[in-house]
Design a protein around this motif. Structure first.
Motif, short mmCIF file in Angstrom:
data_model
loop_
_atom_site.label_atom_id
_atom_site.label_comp_id
_atom_site.label_asym_id
_atom_site.label_seq_id
_atom_site.Cartn_x
_atom_site.Cartn_y
_atom_site.Cartn_z
N GLU A 166 0.84 -1.20 0.00
CA GLU A 166 0.00 0.00 0.00
C GLU A 166 0.87 1.25 0.00
O GLU A 166 1.79 1.40 0.82
CB GLU A 166 -0.92 0.02 1.21
CG GLU A 166 -1.89 1.20 1.21
CD GLU A 166 -2.86 1.16 2.37
OE1 GLU A 166 -3.64 2.12 2.50
OE2 GLU A 166 -2.83 0.18 3.15
N GLY A 167 0.61 2.14 -0.95
CA GLY A 167 1.37 3.39 -1.05
C GLY A 167 2.68 3.26 -1.79
O GLY A 167 3.36 4.28 -2.02
N GLY A 186 -1.61 -4.59 -4.80
CA GLY A 186 -1.64 -3.64 -3.70
C GLY A 186 -0.81 -2.40 -3.87
O GLY A 186 -0.88 -1.48 -3.06
N ALA A 187 0.00 -2.34 -4.96
CA ALA A 187 0.87 -1.18 -5.18
C ALA A 187 0.21 -0.19 -6.14
O ALA A 187 -0.84 -0.46 -6.73
CB ALA A 187 2.21 -1.64 -5.73
N ASP A 207 9.13 3.88 -5.65
CA ASP A 207 9.53 3.20 -4.43
C ASP A 207 9.95 1.75 -4.66
O ASP A 207 10.53 1.12 -3.78
CB ASP A 207 8.37 3.20 -3.42
CG ASP A 207 7.83 4.61 -3.19
OD1 ASP A 207 8.61 5.47 -2.76
OD2 ASP A 207 6.63 4.83 -3.46
N GLY A 208 9.63 1.24 -5.83
CA GLY A 208 9.96 -0.15 -6.11
C GLY A 208 9.76 -0.46 -7.58
O GLY A 208 9.34 0.38 -8.38
N ALA A 209 10.08 -1.69 -7.93
CA ALA A 209 9.91 -2.17 -9.30
C ALA A 209 9.61 -3.66 -9.23
O ALA A 209 9.54 -4.23 -8.14
CB ALA A 209 11.15 -1.89 -10.14
#
Length: 326
Positions: A166-167, A186-187, A207-209
């Motif tokens: 989340e987020g 959820g992303a 924030d991510g991949a």
């Protein structure tokens, strides 16, 4: 913006024309890929390049452009549709805009490993999609058995389930099946070209991949992430796609050689990828990245509705049956 796009397209086409006239062969195919030369899949492209020259007695040549030297995949596909002698290693999600059924190849938890998904992309039903796309959109699949591995989550915090995403702004390709999958997990899906992922993570733009092991090390993402969570949410099978107009301009014997050798080279690439995964995981761990196995059931449950949302509900059962050898 339009001037910049046109300028970029002109540069790419100029590079293609220059490469095509640099050899004495009757025909030259220029293959673009986002992959680095260190990726195991690239060895398959090198095998294809060498085998094509041999099998065609030098009448057909292949030139390789790693690291998206000819531009983003979507741009190269559009060049191919105009008849340019280009090909690109591309996933089914990006092809869904041209042939809807292709999108299911990028759907979540469709199959695991290479052998099952290979059955799908060498099946009669898949060949029907190939013919329809060539006729309707001007894109010719040479082979679609270029397996890059299973995709995992890349973050800077531990991930145990959908709630932990989340987020999280997570980079993903912009195709609907990818966007829908990441959102369901959820992303917040954030489309970006692959070449921009390293800098975007470094600058906290994302924030991510999510990616497969060879791509993680090929892009040096182990320098900008601390955790890999092994979800295997997408089994990344890709294809070598070129211009139908250009392909149809080839003599029939060269058409057959190109498709046969593309299939053989896809196996070289895919089994090479499979054999490299354990060593790559060890390398990631040694570089300080935490690689974690988790229970993927919550993610499987969360992403199940994606098939129906994208209109693949009925097709899902058929494709999973083919993958299982039924």
């Amino acid at each position: 913006m339009m001037n910049w796009i046109l300028k970029g397209a002109a540069v790419s086409l100029a590079a293609i024309m220059a490469a095509g006239t640099a050899s004495a062969q009757d025909y030259t195919l220029n293959i673009n890929t986002a992959l680095a030369t260190s990726d195991p899949l690239y060895a398959g492209l090198e095998s294809l390049r060498d085998k094509i020259v041999e099998a065609s007695d030098g009448r057909l040549a292949v030139q390789l452009f790693p690291n998206s030297q000819l531009g983003p995949d979507e741009d190269v596909l559009e060049q191919a549709r105009t008849g340019a002698p280009v090909a690109v290693v591309v996933d089914g999600g990006r092809l869904a805009v041209y042939q809807k059924e292709m999108g299911i190849l990028g759907a979540p938890f469709l199959a695991s490993g290479y052998d099952g998904i290979r059955r799908v992309v060498t099946s009669d039903i898949f060949e029907g999609w190939v013919d329809d796309m060539a006729e309707g959109s001007g894109l010719q699949v040479l082979s679609f058995n270029w397996w890059q591995g299973e995709r995992h989550l890349l973050t800077n915090k531990p991930i145990g389930g959908p709630a932990d995403l989340e987020g999280i702004r997570m980079r993903t390709p912009g195709a609907p099946v990818w966007m829908g999958t990441i959102k369901a997990m959820g992303a917040t899906p954030t489309p970006l070209p692959w070449a921009e992922v390293y800098s975007a993570l470094s600058a906290n733009v994302i924030d991510g991949a999510e990616a497969q092991f060879p791509a993680i090390v090929g892009a040096k993402l182990d320098e900008v992430i601390s955790h890999v969570t092994k979800t295997g949410h997408i089994n990344l099978i890709t294809g070598l796609v070129t211009s139908a107009e250009w392909f149809n301009s080839l003599p029939e014997d060269l058409q057959k050689i190109l498709r046969d050798e593309a299939l053989a080279a896809g196996d070289v690439a895919s089994y090479g990828t499979r054999d490299s995964l354990a060593a790559i995981e060890t390398k990631l761990t040694e570089s300080g990245v935490t690689v974690t196995e988790i229970d993927t059931a919550p993610f499987r449950e969360a992403t199940a509705p994606v098939y129906d949302e994208l209109g693949y509900g009925e097709l899902r059962d058929t494709v999973r049956g083919i993958a299982a050898g039924n």
